[in-house]
Structures are given as structure tokens and as C-alpha cells.
Design an enzyme around this catalytic site. Structure first.
Site, short mmCIF file in Angstrom:
data_model
loop_
_atom_site.label_atom_id
_atom_site.label_comp_id
_atom_site.label_asym_id
_atom_site.label_seq_id
_atom_site.Cartn_x
_atom_site.Cartn_y
_atom_site.Cartn_z
N ARG A 161 -10.43 -35.31 5.11
CA ARG A 161 -11.03 -36.15 4.10
C ARG A 161 -11.14 -37.55 4.68
O ARG A 161 -10.35 -37.95 5.55
CB ARG A 161 -10.17 -36.19 2.83
N ARG A 255 -16.92 -32.69 6.25
CA ARG A 255 -15.77 -31.81 5.99
C ARG A 255 -16.26 -30.44 5.52
O ARG A 255 -15.74 -29.40 5.95
CB ARG A 255 -14.86 -32.46 4.95
#
Length: 309
Positions: A161, A255
Site C-alpha cells: 500500500r 498494488r
């Protein structure tokens, strides 16, 4: 919060402290909760003609909830944001009902607006590669360009993240073959570090003009402070415009791309769950829906019965 009575304000602060201390809610979550519930309490005060104490919260009924949700919609609040605000209000009421001993059913029974599920939109492998090759061009300052490459390489190469990447400090350097990440809910996980990510970080460190102390942030802003996530979001915006990529090509999409490309290459869903730090497999399973169209194309082209049909 000017319309909220002192008793209600104190209750809100006590609940936020509970969420932070007992449930380990992040600063971002606490800020969102505070605004959502304060807005709800302010609406009630205005709707009923003035601020009142805690006892009035126990009398909130279905008509009050409908009026609040209608007011939110009129102000332009979308279904997803309203669902989030309602969730925060319900969490506050669960806590308040336990401490004040009343039945919160009228609030908890309020139906959340239907929200269309958002599937992750990863970049293609070529798109991800193009981002990594182009992001450095967005700055004329060599060390800043190298910094941006290092950050996006960690997002795509390790599935981090943005908050996790920007949370790295001098203690995490030099990067080894793996990295211990503390993610949401204080959940720890070990992620492999690709050689490309180590190389990108090493290059950034060789150019960065600021001294790296053990407790200092690894990634610095132009003036030496901790790098803000909005800076990387802006760099990604410039990069996708240069490459002609869709608006969904955000830092978080890197991601998603990490997970999807692993899955497409035959990665195990449970292993990907661990790498991403998802608490539930169902969260990770949303990635399987991304390439369902591609899988159907393969099926139609390869399956004997499909070809005959």
C-alpha cells in the site's frame, strides 16, 4: 461541531478514543469517523431545533434516519460515501448503546444504500512496465525522479500500500530479500523484495541529498520532510496522461496489478492473500473477477465443446 451538545461531543471523543486504543483504528479512519458522526449529530440538532444531551440519541427512530439520509443525498453525497457514513454512525451507536444501556435497533436496522461493487482495475503488464519506465521523467531533479521510481517499484514489485511504502524508515535499509511490513490492523507480513526494487531504492539513496537516520522516513519530500502520498498520486496522474492510460491508473492500481499479474501467472490465491496482507480471503478473491473476460476468451478458443458450439 458547533451544534453538538457538550455531552454528545464528549461521547464522540470517548468513542474515537475507544476505536483508536482498543480497535487500533488508523489516524485516517479516526478522522473519517469523526467527520461522519459529527455530521450526523449536527443534523439531528438542526432537525430537532437545537442541541440536546445523550438521552435524545436513544430516541432516534426510523423517521430521523430517513430524514438524515435524504438530506445527505440532497447535498450530493453518493451511495458509497453515504454507506460509509451510515456504517460509522452504526458503530458509534453500538458503543453508545452499551455504555448508556439503551436499544439501538432503530439505527442499526437502517438499510445501507446499494453500492455497486468496484472491481480492481489493474494495469496490463505492458502498462505497468511503461509506468516504471516513464515515472522518472516527471521530475527534472534526478534524486526526486529516482525516488518516484523507487516508490512505484515497491508498490508494483512488492504489492505494498502507498502508506506502507511511505512508512519505511532508515531501519529498513538496506533492503534484503524480504521486508517485514506492518499493515492495516497492525497485522505483520513478510513480503519478498525483487532485485529490481532493491536496485531502485539503492539508486534513490545514492542520489538523495538528505541523511538517512534510523527513525527518519526513507522517502523524503523536496524539502526533506516525509514524502506525502499526494505527491506520488500527482506523479502517477502525470505519468498516465503522458502514456494515455485511464484515470484508474493510480498508485493503488499498482498494488492491484501486482496481485493480478501473480494470479495470471499461476500464483496461489492463499499465498497472494498473505503477500497483500488481507485479513479475509474474500477480499483477495475480488482479484479473480478482474480477468474473468480473458479467461472466458481462452475457454472459448481452446475448449473442444466451445469450438464446436
Amino acid at each position: 461541531m458547533s451544534l453538538i451538545s457538550p455531552a454528545q461531543r464528549d461521547a464522540l471523543q470517548s468513542w474515537l478514543a475507544y476505536e483508536r486504543g482498543i480497535k487500533d483504528a488508523s489516524d485516517h479512519t479516526i478522522t473519517a469517523y469523526s467527520g461522519d458522526v459529527a455530521g450526523f449529530l449536527s443534523f439531528l440538532a438542526d432537525y430537532h431545533g437545537g442541541a440536546s444531551g445523550l438521552a435524545s440519541l436513544a430516541t432516534v427512530g426510523p423517521s430521523d434516519m430517513r430524514a438524515w439520509m435524504a438530506a445527505e443525498r440532497r447535498s450530493g453525497t453518493g451511495a458509497r460515501s453515504l454507506a460509509r457514513r451510515l456504517s460509522a454512525v452504526k458503530s458509534f451507536y453500538r458503543w453508545l448503546a452499551r455504555t448508556q444501556k439503551f436499544d439501538p435497533t432503530a439505527v442499526l436496522a437502517t438499510r445501507s444504500p446499494k453500492v455497486k461493487a468496484r472491481l480492481p482495475r489493474p494495469l496490463s503488464e505492458d502498462g505497468a512496465r511503461a509506468v516504471l519506465e516513464t515515472v522518472e521523467l516527471q521530475s527534472q531533479t534526478p534524486w526526486i525522479g529516482a525516488r518516484d521510481v523507487a516508490v512505484v517499484t515497491l508498490l508494483y514489485g512488492c504489492g505494498l500500500r502507498i502508506s506502507e511504502a511511505l512508512g519505511l524508515t532508515g531501519r529498513d535499509i538496506p533492503l534484503g530479500d524480504s521486508l517485514r511490513i506492518v499493515g492495516k490492523g497492525n497485522k505483520e507480513r513478510i513480503v519478498p523484495v525483487l532485485a529490481a526494487a532493491r536496485k531502485a531504492v539503492d539508486r534513490y539513496l545514492s542520489l538523495c541529498p538528505y541523511q538517512l537516520e534510523p527513525d527518519a522516513p526513507l522517502f523524503r519530500g523536496a524539502k526533506g520532510g516525509a514524502l506525502n502520498a499526494r505527491v506520488i498520486a500527482k506523479v502517477m496522474e502525470q505519468t498516465r496522461m503522458q502514456l494515455g492510460l485511464p484515470e484508474t491508473a493510480t498508485p493503488h492500481a499498482l498494488r492491484h496489478s501486482f496481485a493480478t499479474h501473480l494470479l495470471n501467472a499461476g500464483g496461489d490465491l492463499r499465498a497472494i492473500q498473505e503477500l497483500l496482507g488481507h485479513a479475509a480471503l474474500s477480499t483477495t478473491q475480488t482479484y479473480t473477477a478482474v480477468d474473468s473476460a480473458r479467461l472466458m476468451d481462452v475457454y472459448q478458443a481452446a475448449h473442444p465443446r466451445a469450438r464446436r458450439g
